[in-house]
Scaffold this motif. Structure first.
Motif, PDB file in Angstrom:
ATOM      1  N   ALA A  23       0.505  -1.295   0.307  1.00 32.59           N
ATOM      2  CA  ALA A  23      -0.091   0.021   0.188  1.00 32.59           C
ATOM      3  C   ALA A  23       0.633   1.776   0.222  1.00 32.59           C
ATOM      4  O   ALA A  23       1.129   2.484  -0.571  1.00 32.59           O
ATOM      5  N   SER A  65      -0.003   0.136  -6.547  1.00 33.83           N
ATOM      6  CA  SER A  65      -0.430  -0.517  -5.354  1.00 33.83           C
ATOM      7  C   SER A  65      -2.040  -0.128  -5.118  1.00 33.83           C
ATOM      8  O   SER A  65      -2.223  -1.290  -4.353  1.00 33.83           O
ATOM      9  N   TYR A  66      -2.766   0.416  -5.640  1.00 36.00           N
ATOM     10  CA  TYR A  66      -3.933  -0.064  -5.223  1.00 36.00           C
ATOM     11  C   TYR A  66      -4.467  -1.394  -6.620  1.00 36.00           C
ATOM     12  O   TYR A  66      -5.872  -2.185  -6.251  1.00 36.00           O
ATOM     13  N   MET A  76      -3.871  -3.689  -3.988  1.00 35.89           N
ATOM     14  CA  MET A  76      -4.874  -3.813  -3.083  1.00 35.89           C
ATOM     15  C   MET A  76      -6.655  -5.024  -3.423  1.00 35.89           C
ATOM     16  O   MET A  76      -7.268  -5.679  -2.979  1.00 35.89           O
ATOM     17  N   SER A 136      -4.960  -1.104   5.490  1.00 30.49           N
ATOM     18  CA  SER A 136      -5.554   0.199   5.400  1.00 30.49           C
ATOM     19  C   SER A 136      -4.846   0.983   7.145  1.00 30.49           C
ATOM     20  O   SER A 136      -4.515   2.406   6.738  1.00 30.49           O
ATOM     21  N   LEU A 148      -2.273   2.310   4.946  1.00 28.43           N
ATOM     22  CA  LEU A 148      -2.158   3.798   3.690  1.00 28.43           C
ATOM     23  C   LEU A 148      -3.498   4.911   4.623  1.00 28.43           C
ATOM     24  O   LEU A 148      -2.730   6.046   4.367  1.00 28.43           O
TER      25      LEU A 148
END
Length: 459
Positions: free
Chosen positions: A74, A91-92, A95, A336, A339
């Motif tokens: 992330a 990164s997204y 995820m 999370s 991030l």
């Protein structure tokens, strides 16, 4: 690097967590079947070759990105990339890949949990072959049962992550992996004691190059490449997270070799359970869920003390499934935390809701949503999610890690080598740069294109 970031307490914890992420149900229901189809030991040799030249470099790159940044995927690219670069966009995607993986894996793990209860309670005792087959179909087609077992798996996985990295994830994975290996060896011992067991071992592991050629050398090579590539769960940051949890005492290549060895050991041992048992009772060793949920329960049903051995087998299968789920859940929870700077507790609570809601379409994919067949007759939501993760995100993600670690417009070869070779142990070979930079990406693209072709031609 954030000084408050949790760390693993031991090297064994790191190896077991990484191996747990890699050791999945594909090791058990796909690997033995593919080995048997393509000439037994002959295929294993081809597979090991590709595991070393394909899997090892990419797993080391993931570890290096994780350890070098001290963060999950992330934030790892944000930290390591040069100013104004856009590597962090991946990164997204990574995820998303982890979320999609959980959204179908929890359904399969739920079935595993249900079958452990069925086997332990003696539900299959005295059942006919057809009744055993219908039991699996009934479970798949019962939306409430599938959702119930899926939710239970999510709660178990998130509950372990909520306990913390050392006290929950690492401690429980160590125990679980130790038990997995112990139960597996017991099952191998039982399988090898069956009548005609050695015929199964010969079929499985004795090299038969004629059979390798008969089934198509190209197909065998592609199957070996695909198995070597996908078995390690690379390309989505699943290994990077564990790299971020370890110190620089040991080189990353040596750690990668240990994890690959453990993953391969479990895959080969699974075949030493399945082939002798199938050969002893004259049953074909199928591939896929049918092997675990139909073929093997029928074998346990006619085996002496079959309920005991069947229960042990499903303990083994549940540990294999849960070890992957815990590893991926830890990755998701850390996303999370890294991030949004959330606490572990807040991240776990929010992700419980996201994962349960997101996993429902797959859980009801064989009942309420059975009309949705993305790849033609017999396919379901599960197949679509598996395709997106295995055939799209993982290969493309692996390309991102390769380019990021080898190109001057990324992190660069020098920085990668420095991180990979920090500490004692096996160094990453410097003279492999040309292969890693140019030939490896071509192989990954080849796997990606053929994977797309295989799926899309079914539509």
């Amino acid at each position: 690097m954030d000084a408050k970031r949790e760390k693993l307490s031991s090297r064994l914890g790191f190896i077991f967590l990484s191996a747990g992420c890699a050791i999945g149900l594909g090791n058990i229901w796909r690997f033995p079947y593919v080995v048997g189809k393509y000439g037994g030991g002959a295929f294993v040799l081809v597979y090991l070759f590709f595991l070393i030249i394909l899997g090892l470099p990419i797993i080391v790159m993931e570890y290096a990105v994780g350890r070098g940044s001290g963060k999950s995927v992330a934030r790892s690219f944000h930290i390591l990339e040069k100013p104004k670069q856009k590597w962090h966009i991946f990164s997204y995607v990574a995820m998303l890949g982890n979320y999609l993986l959980v959204m179908f894996y929890t359904t399969i793990a739920g079935w595993m949990l249900a079958y452990f209860v069925k086997m332990a309670s003696g539900e299959f005792h005295g059942a006919t072959t057809q009744q055993v087959k219908e039991a699996f179909q009934t479970l798949q087609q019962d939306p409430l049962a599938s959702v119930f077992w899926m939710i239970l798996v999510v709660l178990i996985g998130c509950g372990i992550c909520a306990l913390g990295l050392q006290k929950g994830v690492e401690k429980i994975t160590k125990v679980m992996m130790g038990l997995l290996l112990g139960v597996m060896l017991l099952l191998v011992g039982k399988a090898l004691s069956l009548t005609n067991a050695m015929e199964g071992v010969t079929f499985y592991l004795v090299p038969d190059f004629d059979k390798l050629l008969q089934n198509g050398l190209f197909d065998a090579i592609y199957a070996a490449m695909g198995q070597a590539f996908f078995t390690l769960s690379i390309g989505m940051g699943g290994m990077a997270i564990f790299g971020s949890y370890i110190d620089k005492q040991h080189s990353l290549t040596g750690e990668g070799v240990r994890v690959m060895a453990l993953d391969t050991f479990v895959a080969i041992m699974a075949g030493l359970i399945i082939f002798p048992a199938c050969m002893a009772f004259g049953v074909a060793a199928d591939s896929g869920p049918g092997l675990v949920f139909v073929t093997l329960p029928n074998i346990f049903n006619v085996m002496d003390n079959g309920q005991l051995w069947g229960t042990l087998f499903f303990i083994f299968m549940n540990f294999a499934a849960l070890s992957t789920i815990i590893a991926v859940f830890e990755n998701i929870v850390s996303f999370s935390m890294d991030l949004f700077a959330w606490t572990r507790k807040k991240s776990v609570l929010l992700n419980i809701l996201i994962l349960i809601v997101g996993s429902i379409p797959c859980a009801i994919g064989f009942s309420v949503l059975s009309g949705f067949q993305p790849f033609g007759e017999g396919s379901a939501v599960l197949d679509l999610l598996d395709f997106l993760v295995s055939n799209v995100i993982m290969p493309l993600g692996s390309l991102v890690f390769v380019f990021f670690c080898t190109r001057s417009f990324g992190w660069g070869w020098k920085n990668f080598l420095q991180e990979a070779n920090a500490g004692e142990g096996l160094p990453f070979p410097k003279n492999m740069r040309w292969y890693i930079s140019y030939l490896l990406p071509v192989i990954v693209v080849f796997i990606f294109i053929l994977g797309l072709w295989d799926k899309l031609k079914l539509m």
